[in-house]
Write a protein that holds these residues in place. Structure first.
Motif, short mmCIF file in Angstrom:
data_model
loop_
_atom_site.label_atom_id
_atom_site.label_comp_id
_atom_site.label_asym_id
_atom_site.label_seq_id
_atom_site.Cartn_x
_atom_site.Cartn_y
_atom_site.Cartn_z
N LYS A 168 45.30 38.98 56.68
CA LYS A 168 43.87 39.23 56.56
C LYS A 168 43.65 40.17 55.38
CE LYS A 168 43.04 38.36 61.41
NZ LYS A 168 42.75 38.95 62.72
N TRP A 169 43.02 39.64 54.35
CA TRP A 169 42.93 40.33 53.06
C TRP A 169 41.58 40.99 52.89
CZ3 TRP A 169 47.03 39.91 49.47
CH2 TRP A 169 48.05 39.03 49.85
N LEU A 170 41.59 42.24 52.52
CA LEU A 170 40.35 42.93 52.19
C LEU A 170 40.09 42.72 50.70
CD1 LEU A 170 38.16 44.92 53.32
CD2 LEU A 170 39.60 46.78 52.46
N LEU A 171 38.91 42.19 50.36
CA LEU A 171 38.60 41.96 48.94
C LEU A 171 37.96 43.23 48.37
CD1 LEU A 171 38.69 40.04 46.57
CD2 LEU A 171 36.45 39.18 47.24
N THR A 172 38.80 44.04 47.72
CA THR A 172 38.31 45.31 47.19
C THR A 172 37.87 45.17 45.74
OG1 THR A 172 40.42 46.04 46.26
CG2 THR A 172 40.04 46.48 48.59
N TYR A 173 38.46 44.20 45.04
CA TYR A 173 38.18 44.05 43.61
C TYR A 173 36.86 43.31 43.42
CZ TYR A 173 43.11 45.11 42.60
OH TYR A 173 44.34 45.70 42.49
N GLN A 174 36.32 43.46 42.20
CA GLN A 174 35.19 42.65 41.77
C GLN A 174 35.62 41.17 41.94
OE1 GLN A 174 34.58 43.51 37.65
NE2 GLN A 174 32.41 43.03 37.73
N PRO A 175 34.89 40.38 42.73
CA PRO A 175 35.36 39.02 43.04
C PRO A 175 35.46 38.11 41.82
CG PRO A 175 33.64 39.71 44.56
CD PRO A 175 33.67 40.73 43.47
N THR A 176 34.69 38.43 40.76
CA THR A 176 34.67 37.58 39.57
C THR A 176 35.78 37.93 38.58
OG1 THR A 176 33.05 39.14 38.71
CG2 THR A 176 32.20 37.08 39.61
N GLY A 177 36.49 39.02 38.80
CA GLY A 177 37.53 39.45 37.87
C GLY A 177 38.87 38.82 38.21
N PHE A 178 39.83 39.03 37.30
CA PHE A 178 41.14 38.40 37.48
C PHE A 178 41.80 38.82 38.80
CE2 PHE A 178 45.69 38.15 37.10
CZ PHE A 178 45.87 36.86 36.64
N ALA A 179 41.79 40.12 39.08
CA ALA A 179 42.48 40.61 40.28
C ALA A 179 41.79 40.10 41.55
CB ALA A 179 42.54 42.14 40.27
N GLY A 180 40.46 40.12 41.55
CA GLY A 180 39.72 39.64 42.71
C GLY A 180 40.00 38.18 42.99
N LEU A 181 40.07 37.40 41.91
CA LEU A 181 40.33 35.97 42.08
C LEU A 181 41.75 35.74 42.59
CD1 LEU A 181 39.15 33.17 41.84
CD2 LEU A 181 39.96 33.07 39.48
N GLN A 182 42.70 36.56 42.12
CA GLN A 182 44.07 36.43 42.61
C GLN A 182 44.12 36.67 44.12
OE1 GLN A 182 47.38 35.94 40.81
NE2 GLN A 182 45.80 34.84 39.70
N VAL A 183 43.38 37.66 44.59
CA VAL A 183 43.38 37.96 46.03
C VAL A 183 42.74 36.79 46.80
CG1 VAL A 183 42.39 39.47 47.79
CG2 VAL A 183 43.41 40.46 45.75
N ALA A 184 41.60 36.29 46.30
CA ALA A 184 40.92 35.20 46.99
C ALA A 184 41.82 33.96 47.04
CB ALA A 184 39.60 34.88 46.29
N LEU A 185 42.46 33.63 45.91
CA LEU A 185 43.31 32.44 45.87
C LEU A 185 44.53 32.62 46.77
CD1 LEU A 185 43.13 31.62 42.04
CD2 LEU A 185 42.11 30.28 43.91
#
Lengths: 81, 453
Positions: free
Chosen positions: B175-192
């Motif tokens: 279960k991942w907490l999305l802390t990064y800006q979702p549109t940025g590289f790191a946020g997208l890595q977490v979502a993917l």
């Protein structure tokens, strides 16, 4: 602030700087040369002194460029308004 | 979600058996995104995202759209845009939501974008042009200074490290907490990673340290990937024992030893990793040994599928996952020899490589170069300092002086602690590195990217 008041602030700020360096607070007068060797400060301490004076007086005499000063009195006069 | 969307199984855009890029299935009821919409809990299932992607695929196909921009902090929109564009072979731009409208308008004109995807999908009126390159994913840098740069990626380059990360057992069904800006590289890595590892992506209602912490507790979050700045702020509000974390990841900023050590103490049983990644280079390497920097031995040969070297003090990287090029810049950091030049300055000490900071952040104090990061690291290592930000302050005497803001632990006397900190700085740092404009503050401003402002 009058020249005397600014000199008082310089005295107080120099005491803080001296204390943080483990030195005794220096007595100053208008004629003392800031980097002349009598005071326990270097040019970077002087940089922070100038910065603090801007906060205390709400005035930056250097905003349009550098102005020469050697003594505490010359520096104090820059802040008199 | 939005109305008028094809329900699971009613495949409008493609055959239900077609797997797509993200491995979604029409009838999968597993929750994928947990968030709060207007205060109400809201969940998107894997099948739900499949249906949303399918509807977008159908629209792209029907209208012949080949250039799509997604502008939303809702990962549901970003993921359906990725899936839809992949299905029809369209180009995708992922835009930060904090960019002003005129910038986006000029951007859509410049790149001939035909559809803007978000809470409602809006055609721009640009007539679709057939042909041209396809299936590129354009990611924006956080744009610390001026306009963001746009890096051209492919789904393959974005998914490469996600696939290997999703296979790590500690990440399965996390279960991942999305802390990064979702549109940025790191946020997208977490979502993917959440999608490919059959995990859940948790979106807090409020993007504040307390909001993140509450969301993590409420949803039983097990994986948190965040900047070092985020971790320090979370440690100020969290009861570590209330979080059952399996994986702590730090990225987006160089990591300091004091923060790694504090995390190890607070979460003794959690795997702690720090990652070197950038929008340009992709995910480069991960370090698991709990020490800042990375082993100097890694400069000797390929490690984790990449090669590293230091040239003129800068880190250079050779990686298959780098962007193809900048879409926006004349100067390209990717050389013909395949090495990507970074702006990160490094120093080798003993068996370790330390990242000193970015070239453009140095402070010139009376002719001496100061790396804000190294002074921040020093301050963070002092007892009682919870957070620190170091920056340049113009000065008539020294050109610039080092400015510092620090957040103190509760219950400390500000005046006495200030003197202690300054004394430690004077005793242990070269004079030009000592903060000369020093302030104790309640909090330090954090930007949308999760980095310090």
């Amino acid at each position: 602030m009058t020249e005397q008041e600014v000199l008082g602030e310089i005295q107080r700020l120099l005491a803080d700087i001296a204390e943080s360096k483990g030195e005794d607070a220096p007595e100053i007068n208008g004629q003392v040369e800031l980097l002349g060797g009598e005071l326990p400060i270097d040019s970077l301490d002087l940089a922070s002194l100038v910065r603090e004076l801007e906060d205390v007086t709400g005035h930056d005499p250097f905003k349009d460029g550098f102005i020469d000063f050697r003594t505490a009195g010359e520096l104090a006069r820059l802040y008199v308004r | 979600m939005t109305g008028g969307v094809a329900g699971p199984g009613r495949a409008a855009g493609r055959a239900a058996a077609e797997p797509g890029a993200l491995g979604l299935a029409a009838h999968d009821r597993t929750p994928l995104v947990a968030r709060a919409l207007a205060g109400q809990p809201d969940t998107v299932t894997r099948g739900g995202l499949w249906a949303l992607s399918d509807a977008l695929t159908a629209r792209l196909r029907a209208d012949g759209f080949r250039r799509v921009l997604v502008r939303s902090d809702d990962p549901t929109h970003i993921l359906r845009a990725i899936e839809g564009c992949h299905a029809v072979g369209a180009d995708l731009w992922i835009a930060h939501t904090n960019l002003p409208d005129p910038f986006i308008e000029e951007f859509t004109r410049r790149f001939g974008i035909e559809l803007v995807v978000g809470d409602s999908d809006r055609p721009t009126g640009v007539t679709p042009v057939a042909g041209g390159p396809a299936r590129r994913i354009h990611m924006m840098t956080s744009g610390t200074t001026g306009e963001p740069k746009v890096a051209i990626h492919t789904l393959e380059s974005l998914l490469s490290r996600v696939r290997s990360g999703a296979r790590v057992s500690v990440n399965r069904a996390g279960k991942w907490l999305l802390t990064y800006q979702p549109t940025g590289f790191a946020g997208l890595q977490v979502a993917l990673t959440a999608v490919l590892s059959h995990g859940l992506l948790v979106i807090p209602e409020e993007r504040t340290p307390l909001g993140f912490y509450q969301a993590a507790v409420d949803h039983g979050v097990t994986q948190v990937s965040a900047t070092a700045t985020f971790w320090r702020s979370l440690l100020m509000v969290a009861k570590p024992g209330a979080l059952g974390l399996r994986q702590i990841t730090l990225g987006g900023e160089a990591v300091d030893q004091a923060t790694l050590t504090r995390l190890r103490t607070a979460f003794p049983d959690t795997r702690i990793t720090h990652i070197y990644a950038s929008t340009e280079a992709g995910v480069v390497f991960a370090v698991h040994d709990g020490r800042e920097g990375f082993p100097a031995a890694w400069l000797q040969g390929p490690v984790q599928g990449v090669e590293l070297r230091i040239r003129d003090g800068f880190l250079h990287i050779k990686t298959p996952n780098a962007m193809r090029a900048y879409a926006t810049e004349a100067e390209q950091p990717l050389g013909e020899d395949g090495w990507l030049k970074t702006a990160d300055q490094c120093e080798v000490r003993d068996d370790r490589v330390y990242i000193l900071g970015r070239q453009d952040s140095t402070i010139n104090v009376a002719g001496s170069k100061v790396y804000p990061l190294s002074v921040e690291r020093f301050l963070l290592g002092l007892s009682g300092v919870l957070e620190a930000r170091v920056f340049g302050v113009p000065n008539p005497v020294a050109g610039a002086i080092v400015g510092a803001e620090v957040v103190l632990a509760e219950g400390l006397d500000p005046k006495a602690t200030r003197m202690e900190i300054l004394k430690a700085c004077r005793e242990q740092l070269p004079g030009y590195q000592v903060p000369r404009a020093f302030k104790i503050v309640d909090a330090i401003q954090v930007k949308a990217s999760g980095k310090k402002g």
